[in-house]
Design a protein around this motif. Structure first.
Motif, mmCIF file in Angstrom:
data_model
loop_
_atom_site.group_PDB
_atom_site.id
_atom_site.type_symbol
_atom_site.label_atom_id
_atom_site.label_comp_id
_atom_site.label_asym_id
_atom_site.label_seq_id
_atom_site.Cartn_x
_atom_site.Cartn_y
_atom_site.Cartn_z
ATOM 1 N N GLY A 124 0.773 -1.229 0.000
ATOM 2 C CA GLY A 124 0.000 0.000 0.000
ATOM 3 C C GLY A 124 0.804 1.279 0.000
ATOM 4 O O GLY A 124 0.237 2.358 0.182
ATOM 5 N N VAL A 125 2.124 1.187 -0.179
ATOM 6 C CA VAL A 125 2.948 2.390 -0.118
ATOM 7 C C VAL A 125 3.578 2.714 -1.466
ATOM 8 O O VAL A 125 3.528 1.920 -2.406
ATOM 9 N N GLY A 126 4.177 3.897 -1.530
ATOM 10 C CA GLY A 126 4.825 4.334 -2.757
ATOM 11 C C GLY A 126 6.073 5.132 -2.460
ATOM 12 O O GLY A 126 6.577 5.134 -1.334
ATOM 13 N N VAL A 127 6.538 5.827 -3.470
ATOM 14 C CA VAL A 127 7.669 6.730 -3.290
ATOM 15 C C VAL A 127 7.232 7.846 -2.342
ATOM 16 O O VAL A 127 7.960 8.244 -1.429
ATOM 17 N N LEU A 201 12.290 9.585 -6.072
ATOM 18 C CA LEU A 201 12.911 8.258 -6.228
ATOM 19 C C LEU A 201 14.406 8.402 -6.491
ATOM 20 O O LEU A 201 15.235 7.675 -5.919
ATOM 21 N N THR A 202 14.782 9.362 -7.330
ATOM 22 C CA THR A 202 16.188 9.624 -7.630
ATOM 23 C C THR A 202 16.945 10.061 -6.377
ATOM 24 O O THR A 202 18.068 9.617 -6.115
ATOM 25 N N ASN A 203 16.322 10.902 -5.576
ATOM 26 C CA ASN A 203 16.940 11.332 -4.316
ATOM 27 C C ASN A 203 17.120 10.154 -3.370
ATOM 28 O O ASN A 203 18.111 10.070 -2.633
ATOM 29 N N GLY A 204 16.172 9.235 -3.401
ATOM 30 C CA GLY A 204 16.261 8.024 -2.582
ATOM 31 C C GLY A 204 17.453 7.169 -2.980
ATOM 32 O O GLY A 204 18.181 6.635 -2.135
ATOM 33 N N ILE A 205 17.651 7.033 -4.279
ATOM 34 C CA ILE A 205 18.782 6.260 -4.801
ATOM 35 C C ILE A 205 20.099 6.906 -4.362
ATOM 36 O O ILE A 205 21.043 6.226 -3.936
ATOM 37 N N LYS A 206 20.161 8.238 -4.434
ATOM 38 C CA LYS A 206 21.367 8.955 -4.005
ATOM 39 C C LYS A 206 21.616 8.756 -2.512
ATOM 40 O O LYS A 206 22.772 8.669 -2.051
ATOM 41 N N ALA A 256 16.600 8.965 -16.076
ATOM 42 C CA ALA A 256 17.166 9.376 -14.786
ATOM 43 C C ALA A 256 18.298 8.439 -14.355
ATOM 44 O O ALA A 256 19.322 8.891 -13.818
ATOM 45 N N LEU A 257 18.131 7.144 -14.601
ATOM 46 C CA LEU A 257 19.158 6.168 -14.230
ATOM 47 C C LEU A 257 20.423 6.338 -15.069
ATOM 48 O O LEU A 257 21.544 6.224 -14.556
ATOM 49 N N LYS A 258 20.259 6.629 -16.337
ATOM 50 C CA LYS A 258 21.418 6.872 -17.211
ATOM 51 C C LYS A 258 22.189 8.108 -16.742
ATOM 52 O O LYS A 258 23.420 8.146 -16.773
ATOM 53 N N LYS A 259 21.460 9.098 -16.285
ATOM 54 C CA LYS A 259 22.083 10.326 -15.765
ATOM 55 C C LYS A 259 22.860 10.023 -14.478
ATOM 56 O O LYS A 259 23.990 10.491 -14.285
#
Length: 362
Positions: A124-127, A201-206, A256-259
């Motif tokens: 039930g959750v998301g980014v 999501l990108t900030n999460g990956i960082k 975003a992943l390529k960046k």
């Protein structure tokens, strides 16, 4: 389809040297293999597709949660575990393929030792949306990092965190929630929301990269508009606005992943085309040993769109292995296994630029 029920002295010296060298090589190889095995780990982030039962430990949810009732878990565990499937989910199979134990819920008392990793995913959750969303799961990771440093020291923890694979499945609930609350949204409004999700999501990956993570694996968003729960609002067809949002997200996330790969030294990733894989099973179920790809195995109403495991009368198929969907939006164990095999060692058209087996090898 199954019935539905309710409810050669020089020569010798040379040989001896060779044998001794061989033994030394074997011993060294065994030691390296042992070290590699001990350093394998996987950390899982995501939603109900990856949830091994964390949602069970959320206060106020445990009494009525449908995945804690029959027939969830029946195919493999023979009892409900909180997984939203009739059996094992994708991270269970990936762990087995990697030679790891199945990761228990992080929130479970005495979970799997963190040297193997941890599963933070919750239903039930998301980014952005939900009580145990991505920011909360990242906080859980920080607690695990602290625990690993206390147990292994900074160097030992760093080694595990750098060797680990970080597996993500996020976004579907963000778009389902947005669509539900903004049924008349414009294309520009949807684009703004997609950018918001991708940014977070990108900030999460960082954030994961900042604590040592280097190897990331992602499932893009499945065709959420074709899930049984979504078909009802489109008179049996796939809900096109949801399909468009999933496609736009997947396209933007790939960029975003390529960046990130260009910006972050040592960053490696795998992105699995979950959308394409599920769509192909919907259109050509027999190719994959399935018979039904639109209606769920368990639930009530058109396409059995809801109600599985709830405290009321619902229908449940006798042969889940014939179905794509177990309930309103989650695949059966059979499909989870097929997807896990592809994520692990799939071809470049489905898993790129690496598959997860290759990531574990780095």
């Amino acid at each position: 389809m199954g019935r539905v029920r309710r409810i050669n002295i020089n020569l010798w010296s040379g040989c001896l040297v060779l044998v001794l060298l061989n033994i030394t090589s074997i011993d060294k190889g065994d030691a390296e293999l042992k070290m590699e095995k001990e350093e394998k780990a996987m950390f899982v982030f995501g939603d109900s597709i990856f949830d091994p039962g964390n949602i069970v430990y959320v206060k106020g949810r445990e009494k009525w949660l449908e995945s804690l009732h029959w027939p969830y878990g029946e195919t493999y565990f023979k009892h409900p575990t909180g997984r939203f499937s009739d059996g094992r989910i994708v991270p269970d199979f990936i762990a087995t393929l990697a030679g790891l134990p199945m990761l228990s819920p992080y929130l479970q008392p005495h979970p799997t030792p963190f040297t193997y990793g941890a599963n933070f995913a919750a239903g039930g959750v998301g980014v952005i949306v939900g009580q145990i969303n991505l920011p909360t799961q990242l906080n859980y990771l920080k607690q695990v990092v602290k625990s690993l440093k206390q147990e292994l020291g900074d160097r030992g923890a760093k080694r595990i965190l750098e060797k680990a694979v970080y597996l993500f499945s996020f976004g579907g609930n963000d778009y389902l929630n947005f669509h539900s609350q903004n049924p008349n949204s414009t294309k520009s409004e949807r684009r703004i929301y997609i950018d918001l999700v991708i940014g977070n999501l990108t900030n999460g990956i960082k954030a994961v990269y900042s604590v040592g993570g280097r190897k990331f694996a992602y499932l893009n968003i499945m065709p959420i508009g074709c899930a049984p729960i979504s078909r009802v609002v489109s008179s049996g067809a796939c809900e096109q606005e949801l399909m468009e949002m999933a496609r736009e997200h997947n396209k933007a996330f790939s960029k975003a992943l390529k960046k990130l790969e260009r910006e972050l030294p040592g960053f490696r990733y795998s992105i699995f085309d979950y959308y394409k894989s599920i769509i192909d099973r919907i259109k050509h179920p027999y190719k994959y040993g399935l018979k039904e790809s639109k209606t769920a195995c368990c639930g009530v109403g058109p396409f059995r769109r809801s109600g599985c495991g709830e405290n009321r009368t619902f229908e449940v198929c006798s042969e889940p292995f014939e179905y794509l969907w177990f309930d309103q939006g989650h695949p059966t164990e059979k499909v989870n296994l097929q997807i896990a095999d592809l994520i692990w060692s799939g071809p470049p058209n489905l898993c790129a630029p690496y598959n997860v087996k290759t990531l574990f090898g780095y």
